[in-house]
Design a protein around this motif. Structure first.
Motif, PDB file in Angstrom:
ATOM      1  N   SER A  82       0.805  -1.225   0.000  1.00  0.00           N
ATOM      2  CA  SER A  82       0.000   0.000   0.000  1.00  0.00           C
ATOM      3  C   SER A  82       0.836   1.272   0.000  1.00  0.00           C
ATOM      4  CB  SER A  82      -0.933   0.015   1.217  1.00  0.00           C
ATOM      5  OG  SER A  82      -0.182   0.060   2.420  1.00  0.00           O
ATOM      6  N   LEU A 102      -2.683  -2.965  -0.669  1.00  0.00           N
ATOM      7  CA  LEU A 102      -3.356  -1.759  -1.142  1.00  0.00           C
ATOM      8  C   LEU A 102      -4.871  -1.923  -1.101  1.00  0.00           C
ATOM      9  CD1 LEU A 102      -3.333   1.040  -2.507  1.00  0.00           C
ATOM     10  CD2 LEU A 102      -3.250  -0.159  -4.709  1.00  0.00           C
ATOM     11  N   ARG A 103      -5.351  -3.104  -1.458  1.00  0.00           N
ATOM     12  CA  ARG A 103      -6.795  -3.345  -1.454  1.00  0.00           C
ATOM     13  C   ARG A 103      -7.383  -3.094  -0.067  1.00  0.00           C
ATOM     14  NH1 ARG A 103      -6.773  -8.539  -2.251  1.00  0.00           N
ATOM     15  NH2 ARG A 103      -6.564  -8.373  -4.518  1.00  0.00           N
ATOM     16  N   HIS A 113      -6.042  -1.363   2.426  1.00  0.00           N
ATOM     17  CA  HIS A 113      -5.879   0.041   2.815  1.00  0.00           C
ATOM     18  C   HIS A 113      -6.921   0.924   2.129  1.00  0.00           C
ATOM     19  CE1 HIS A 113      -4.083   3.874   3.792  1.00  0.00           C
ATOM     20  NE2 HIS A 113      -3.987   4.161   2.507  1.00  0.00           N
ATOM     21  N   SER A 114      -7.138   0.715   0.848  1.00  0.00           N
ATOM     22  CA  SER A 114      -8.082   1.550   0.098  1.00  0.00           C
ATOM     23  C   SER A 114      -9.499   1.403   0.647  1.00  0.00           C
ATOM     24  CB  SER A 114      -8.050   1.168  -1.388  1.00  0.00           C
ATOM     25  OG  SER A 114      -6.760   1.352  -1.927  1.00  0.00           O
ATOM     26  N   ASN A 163      -4.455   5.798  -4.321  1.00  0.00           N
ATOM     27  CA  ASN A 163      -3.141   5.161  -4.531  1.00  0.00           C
ATOM     28  C   ASN A 163      -3.215   4.069  -5.591  1.00  0.00           C
ATOM     29  OD1 ASN A 163      -1.121   6.413  -3.078  1.00  0.00           O
ATOM     30  ND2 ASN A 163      -1.462   5.247  -1.211  1.00  0.00           N
TER      31      ASN A 163
END
Length: 240
Positions: A91, A106-107, A109-110, A143
């Motif tokens: 992330s 990242l998934r 966190h987003s 991001n």
């Protein structure tokens, strides 16, 4: 048992990133099986993604606003599709931020940022439904460039905007989204959306840092109060 599942959720294996040219079919408007029909009503069949956390997020934070999202729906669907394919990457860009954050997908966190952002708007605005579209796009996509290979002038911020551009080009609040993603990390974010994104990102990172420090052994001893607070934070997310 719960902590073991939580640790597995946080420390997912990294997947390959998506080359920018592979996103071309999305930019050209090719629909996917996961994309709900573009009508004013809730779809009869709720779309499903491979990542269970996306399905849970969609049901709790997209479906309730499906009728009012309008043209934002297509952009949200495309961002979720990209996160489903390549969102298992770190992330943060390599070498930036706390090293432990590279273990946060990242998934995850987003989704966490989007949850915090929507919840903040709900508390602050009586007519929050009118803002949810751009809040979801900015928070889910802030991001998104990390899912792609290569580098561009301007770093990941520029790359994220490059990925989002085809999805938001016709939206009336396109400039709000651009300014939010460009300035949310600045000392003086430009506009309300940027301030919301900054606050939501900070809240998400606080949860992630606290959780990572519990599991990575940096603490001299287990802080039971910190563990309890972290578990409560995750429990509240799951209930929403």
């Amino acid at each position: 048992m719960f902590l073991a599942r939580l640790k597995r959720k946080l420390y997912k294996p990294r997947s390959k990133t998506i080359p920018l040219h592979r996103l071309a079919k999305l930019w050209l408007g090719v629909s996917t099986d996961n994309r709900p029909p573009q009508t004013g009503s809730v779809p009869a069949d709720i779309p499903e993604w491979n990542a269970p956390e996306l399905n849970s997020f969609y049901k709790s934070y997209v479906l309730p606003y499906y009728r009012v999202l309008g043209d934002s729906r297509a952009a949200i669907d495309q961002i979720l599709h990209i996160l489903d394919i390549g969102g298992n990457c770190p992330s943060v860009p390599p070498g930036e931020g706390e090293p432990c954050l590279e273990k946060i997908a990242l998934r995850d966190h987003s989704i966490r940022v989007a949850r915090f952002a929507v919840d903040m708007v709900k508390k602050a605005h009586r007519d929050h439904e009118l803002l949810v579209g751009k809040v979801l796009i900015a928070s889910l996509g802030h991001n998104i460039g990390l899912t792609t290979e290569g580098s561009v002038l301007g770093g990941n911020t520029a790359k994220s905007l490059l990925v989002l551009e085809p999805f938001i080009s016709d939206l009336p609040f396109k400039q709000d989204i651009i300014e939010a993603i460009k300035t949310y990390n600045d000392n003086n974010p430009k506009g309300e959306l940027a301030r919301i994104l900054r606050a939501a990102n900070a809240a998400a990172r606080k949860v992630e840092l606290n959780t990572s420090r519990i599991f990575d052994g940096t603490a001299n001893s287990l802080d039971l109060e910190k563990i309890k607070a972290t578990i409560n934070a995750y429990s509240m997310e799951d209930e929403k």
